[in-house]
Design an enzyme around this catalytic site. Sequence first.
Site, PDB file in Angstrom:
ATOM      1  N   TYR A 138    -110.002  71.637   7.894  1.00  9.29           N
ATOM      2  CA  TYR A 138    -109.435  72.227   6.673  1.00  9.29           C
ATOM      3  C   TYR A 138    -108.331  71.311   6.157  1.00  9.29           C
ATOM      4  O   TYR A 138    -107.419  70.947   6.897  1.00  9.29           O
ATOM      5  CB  TYR A 138    -108.865  73.618   6.972  1.00  9.29           C
ATOM      6  CG  TYR A 138    -108.285  74.308   5.768  1.00  9.29           C
ATOM      7  CD1 TYR A 138    -109.107  74.731   4.726  1.00  9.29           C
ATOM      8  CD2 TYR A 138    -106.916  74.527   5.650  1.00  9.29           C
ATOM      9  CE1 TYR A 138    -108.581  75.367   3.609  1.00  9.29           C
ATOM     10  CE2 TYR A 138    -106.377  75.171   4.545  1.00  9.29           C
ATOM     11  CZ  TYR A 138    -107.217  75.596   3.522  1.00  9.29           C
ATOM     12  OH  TYR A 138    -106.688  76.224   2.432  1.00  9.29           O
ATOM     13  N   ASP A 231    -104.236  64.073   8.637  1.00  9.24           N
ATOM     14  CA  ASP A 231    -103.697  65.286   8.030  1.00  9.24           C
ATOM     15  C   ASP A 231    -102.877  65.993   9.105  1.00  9.24           C
ATOM     16  O   ASP A 231    -103.408  66.704   9.951  1.00  9.24           O
ATOM     17  CB  ASP A 231    -104.832  66.176   7.513  1.00  9.24           C
ATOM     18  CG  ASP A 231    -104.301  67.441   6.851  1.00  9.24           C
ATOM     19  OD1 ASP A 231    -103.078  67.666   6.895  1.00  9.24           O
ATOM     20  OD2 ASP A 231    -105.122  68.198   6.292  1.00  9.24           O
ATOM     21  N   LYS A 259     -96.197  72.565   5.909  1.00 13.15           N
ATOM     22  CA  LYS A 259     -95.761  73.529   6.924  1.00 13.15           C
ATOM     23  C   LYS A 259     -94.362  73.256   7.529  1.00 13.15           C
ATOM     24  O   LYS A 259     -93.377  73.507   6.860  1.00 13.15           O
ATOM     25  CB  LYS A 259     -96.865  73.678   7.975  1.00 13.15           C
ATOM     26  CG  LYS A 259     -98.127  74.250   7.282  1.00 13.15           C
ATOM     27  CD  LYS A 259     -99.236  74.728   8.151  1.00 13.15           C
ATOM     28  CE  LYS A 259    -100.288  75.401   7.266  1.00 13.15           C
ATOM     29  NZ  LYS A 259    -101.640  74.979   7.455  1.00 13.15           N
TER      30      LYS A 259
HETATM   31  C1  LIG Z   1    -102.505  74.559   6.120  1.00 19.76           C
HETATM   32  C2  LIG Z   1    -103.191  73.257   6.043  1.00 19.76           C
HETATM   33  C3  LIG Z   1    -103.388  72.599   4.818  1.00 19.76           C
HETATM   34  C4  LIG Z   1    -103.042  73.225   3.505  1.00 19.76           C
HETATM   35  O1  LIG Z   1    -101.666  73.404   3.351  1.00 19.76           O
HETATM   36  P1  LIG Z   1    -101.135  74.467   2.244  1.00 19.76           P
HETATM   37  O2  LIG Z   1     -99.655  74.275   2.271  1.00 19.76           O
HETATM   38  O3  LIG Z   1    -101.598  75.808   2.710  1.00 19.76           O
HETATM   39  O4  LIG Z   1    -101.740  74.067   0.958  1.00 19.76           O
HETATM   40  C5  LIG Z   1    -103.920  71.328   4.846  1.00 19.76           C
HETATM   41  N1  LIG Z   1    -104.272  70.739   5.996  1.00 19.76           N
HETATM   42  C6  LIG Z   1    -104.113  71.352   7.184  1.00 19.76           C
HETATM   43  C7  LIG Z   1    -104.488  70.633   8.437  1.00 19.76           C
HETATM   44  C8  LIG Z   1    -103.592  72.637   7.242  1.00 19.76           C
HETATM   45  O5  LIG Z   1    -103.481  73.264   8.418  1.00 19.76           O
END
Ligand SMILES: *Cc1c(COP(=O)(O)O)cnc(C)c1O
Length: 421
Positions: A138, A231, A259
Amino acid sequence: MNSEELFKISKNIIPGGVNSPVRAFEPYPFFVKEAKGSHILDIDGNDYVDHCLAYGPILLGHSDEDVMNDVYNQMQIGTAYGAPSENELKLAQEVIDRVPCAEMVRFVNSGTEATMAAIRLARGFTGKNKIVKFEGAYHGAHDYVLVKSGSGAACLPDSAGIPESTTQNTLSVPFNDVEALTQLIKEEGENIACIIVEPVMGNIGCVEPTVKYLKFLREITEENGIVLIFDEVITGFRLSHGGAQEYYGIKPDLVTFAKVLGGGFPIGAYAGRKEIMELIAPNGPVYQAGTFSGNPISIQAGLSTLKKLDYPFYGELSRKGDLLRNNISDIVEDLKLDLQVVGLSSMFQIYFNPDTVLNYEIAKRSDVKRFLVYFRDLLKNGVFIPPSQFECNFISGAHSEEDLIKTSEAIENALKLAWDL
Ligand SMILES: *Cc1c(COP(=O)(O)O)cnc(C)c1O
């Protein structure tokens, strides 16, 4: 009004009753009254040990007093400027000092924005269109990365409203599979701008890379002129002082954060090699912008948070994580259950699965029905985890040994119930 009543009303005025899909669960989600430290309280009078932690951002615990004091002071002198302020440099420098690949940093407002911008940048830098992601990974909710995880050949969108033409350049392969990626690069290598990877997959539970996999990713991308993007929206500033790239000793070209970096407030960032980052507007031709980007509240919260995240903090956090995972492993062994207790540092999960989970395909075979029985029983006994087998559970610096013992006992109870023992 109680949670049940509020959810009834909410469903009529907010789609699905929630502002992000995973928050909805049967029969209704609890509505929050307040959260402090390691605990979250609902309006029905229940108090939970929180292992959801807002799905990842909360690392010091909810509303850390030092961070809140700094944010309160910042609030008195402005909340959005539309002009640069010195704290943005301080936070950028802090990121650069910690994160091996970070030579320049651009702040945005969410992880979604960060990956969208990093992918655009990789395409702008290489002049190529195709991107590779991993099945089940994701990277936020934007069009290019919402691609059906499954067969690598089919780049079909995961959501209505996304034209197939948008995702036809998004290829996916299974994680931890050297052969599949080698084959894909043999066929498509010269058209691939970037590979984007969660170094630890945190959105199908918690899947670690095998020992050699990240090294393999680094080598094959280097050999083929492909930009490697980590990521680290979950792992950044959570897994270790310098994130997964420090933890595993592999340096990507670009990295995305969100985050934890915002200290409980909305933020995102992408960073990496100067040669690439200098292509971003207004310096270069790759456009990216945001009204609230680098806003002084999130920046201050991030700065005040990172200040407290030193090496001893991560050592202590890992110790707590090991304690909890060991407790859970002992319980699973005593009950003679064929389950996978996984995780590292402050991340953990139990796969209701007899096999070692190396990728999405295996994760999907987990017993989600039993998981939901387990989830509901935990909730009943005052422990809040995400309501899905395919999310990661977290601990924060605020979790006490007492909290972790309570969690362990609730897990034992819930596993017994789920397996009729
Ligand atoms: C949560 C998440 C996202 C998206 O971040 P948002 O601040 O919710 O847009 C992207 N990549 C990873 C790995 C995530 O866990």
